[in-house]
Write an enzyme that holds these catalytic residues in place. Structure first.
Site, mmCIF file in Angstrom:
data_model
loop_
_atom_site.group_PDB
_atom_site.id
_atom_site.type_symbol
_atom_site.label_atom_id
_atom_site.label_comp_id
_atom_site.label_asym_id
_atom_site.label_seq_id
_atom_site.Cartn_x
_atom_site.Cartn_y
_atom_site.Cartn_z
ATOM 1 N N ASP A 192 -69.755 -102.190 4.781
ATOM 2 C CA ASP A 192 -71.219 -102.158 4.745
ATOM 3 C C ASP A 192 -71.702 -101.982 3.304
ATOM 4 O O ASP A 192 -71.280 -101.052 2.602
ATOM 5 C CB ASP A 192 -71.721 -101.004 5.614
ATOM 6 C CG ASP A 192 -73.227 -100.978 5.733
ATOM 7 O OD1 ASP A 192 -73.750 -101.585 6.682
ATOM 8 O OD2 ASP A 192 -73.880 -100.352 4.869
ATOM 9 N N CYS B 75 -75.475 -68.189 35.238
ATOM 10 C CA CYS B 75 -76.503 -68.409 34.217
ATOM 11 C C CYS B 75 -75.923 -69.089 32.980
ATOM 12 O O CYS B 75 -74.706 -69.137 32.778
ATOM 13 C CB CYS B 75 -77.114 -67.078 33.763
ATOM 14 S SG CYS B 75 -77.921 -66.124 35.042
#
Length: 476
Positions: free
Chosen positions: A440, A34
């Site tokens: 940038d 699980c």
């Protein structure tokens, strides 16, 4: 990666979602494994075994839980070298490289020895590459049987099995039940015109910011954002050959998933398509270490993600065309490029989309004059032509997990591509979380700097998650 059993059991007892996908628990008394978020009754500590991956649990003889469905667990992001090699190998396995050429071909594509590939898989997943691939095929088959109404033969082929007999035999051997039981228990109710999937993420997840980013850059004919749903066309090639179609992605915050619909024309490329979606929407990101590294910069929007791409070459074209023009201007030029050189979509279109973005081969065959006709400058047309030719001949790999520095070096060898462009491509196409385009203008303005060197020096504090820092700076 070493698992501490006591810590894992405490996380299991708490159903702590932060550990979902980080380990799996096998219960000796039922032979079922699980996710740590499973809602079944907590097993006794002495009955639990913990595994690094679903593949490791299955190799040890455990079968997947039908309630928590281990195939839906979120993936893991990667920064260190070993994890990135594993990520690159998994991507190639989804492309069918392992089936077509074995571990040697897989190792050759990554640029390491087959022995090192096996070592990486044992370290990251606890199994061999072949065992990992087989488990992924079985989990995909389980998902297709549970979530779609595809005929069983199509499920087998879409999952990578060469024959229905082999598919049936392996499902029975591994899961101790016939494929029909998975379908009967799930009572599939998929739409007849699409296959539906859910892909999990780790919260928080800033869906609105990511969708807004994609929306303002959507290319007419290929992409569209409508009513909080992202639509696009897509062409892929895998071991079954070329396929094209459309997909849509929506958010399900209550279930902490994104809901993906895929056209039936892409049925035999589902692993690759879902991998592209995970990359585009940065679903493997774990926000906790990112926020810890970025500090105050990330506090306002801790769930911000780095948008990836469904196609590395397409992203590189966007980066080249977007140089020194506005987002709106780039979008106009890209729309013209698609209209002039894109391929009509054979499959039924989604939400009015009917074109595929032109491939590297298609653009490599165009002259600079033909590219200039859509409004590109002479220099930009030559750069685009050089990029297309390099990718078409296999000189540049723009897939997630590709080696960053050699790829950036190869890109920057093309006249017209500089450090900003190669960094942007590394950030979004290669999925490099430490990419930082230091020149940038928006980044510099948000940081209050005028020199790239100063911004780069200050960014050292954000390693290895500087791409996420860029996204936060772009939000300023």
């Amino acid at each position: 990666m070493t698992l501490d059993s006591d810590s894992c059991y405490r996380a299991l007892a708490a159903h702590d979602a932060r550990f979902d996908g980080r380990f799996f628990v096998g219960v000796r008394s039922t032979r079922i494994y699980c996710r740590p978020v499973c809602t079944v009754r907590l097993p006794r500590r002495e009955n639990c075994r913990f595994f690094r991956s679903a593949a490791a649990a299955e190799v040890d003889g455990f079968r997947p839980c039908l309630r928590c469905r281990p195939e839906l667990a979120p993936g893991l992001s990667s920064v260190d070298a070993s994890a990135r090699l594993a990520q690159a190998a998994v991507q190639l396995i989804e492309d069918g490289v392992l089936e077509n050429g074995g571990v040697e071909a897989l190792a050759s594509r990554i640029g390491i020895t087959s022995r090192h590939v096996r070592r990486v898989f044992e370290t990251e997943f606890g199994v061999s590459p072949i065992e990992y691939a087989q488990t992924q095929r079985l989990l995909l088959a389980k998902r297709l049987l549970t979530d779609t109404s595809l005929p069983v033969i199509d499920v087998a082929l879409a999952s990578g099995f060469g024959s229905l007999r082999r598919f049936n035999a392996l499902i029975r051997a591994r899961y101790r039940m016939p494929p029909s039981r998975l379908r009967r228990d799930a009572a599939p109710a998929a739409l007849p015109s699409a296959m539906r999937f859910e892909l999990a993420y780790r919260p928080p997840y800033d869906w609105d910011a990511l969708l807004a980013f994609l929306s303002v850059r959507a290319v007419a004919g290929v992409e569209r954002v409508d009513a909080s749903v992202y639509y696009r066309t897509l062409a892929v090639t895998n071991r079954s050959g070329a396929a094209s179609g459309w997909l849509s992605v929506a958010h399900s915050p209550r279930r902490r998933t994104v809901v993906v619909h895929v056209s039936p024309s892409l049925a035999r490329a589902i692993p690759l398509v879902l991998s592209r979606v995970r990359h585009t929407f940065d679903l493997a990101c774990d926000p906790a270490p990112v926020v810890a590294a970025l500090g105050a910069l990330a506090h306002a929007r801790p769930g911000l993600r780095v948008p990836g791409t469904c196609d590395g070459f397409e992203l590189a074209v966007r980066a080249v065309i977007g140089q020194q023009v506005s987002v709106a201007g780039a979008r106009t030029l890209l729309g013209r490029l698609v209209k002039a050189f894109g391929t009509p979509l054979d499959a039924q279109s989604a939400n009015g989309l009917a074109l595929l973005f032109p491939s590297a081969q298609a653009l490599a065959e165009r002259t600079s004059d033909e590219l200039r006709a859509i409004g590109l400058t002479t220099a930009r047309a030559r750069t685009l032509s050089g990029l297309a030719q390099a990718v078409a001949r296999g000189g540049i790999d723009l897939s997630p997990g590709a080696d960053v520095e050699p790829t950036r070096k190869a890109l920057e060898a093309i006249p017209g591509i500089g450090p900003w462009t190669s960094s942007y491509i590394a950030m979004r196409a290669l999925g490099w979380p430490d990419a930082f385009p230091d020149s940038d203008l928006i980044v510099l303005r948000a940081m209050g700097e005028t020199r790239a060197a100063r911004a780069r020096a200050r960014s050292e504090a954000w390693r290895p998650w500087r791409a996420y820092a860029v996204m936060h700076l772009w939000q300023h």
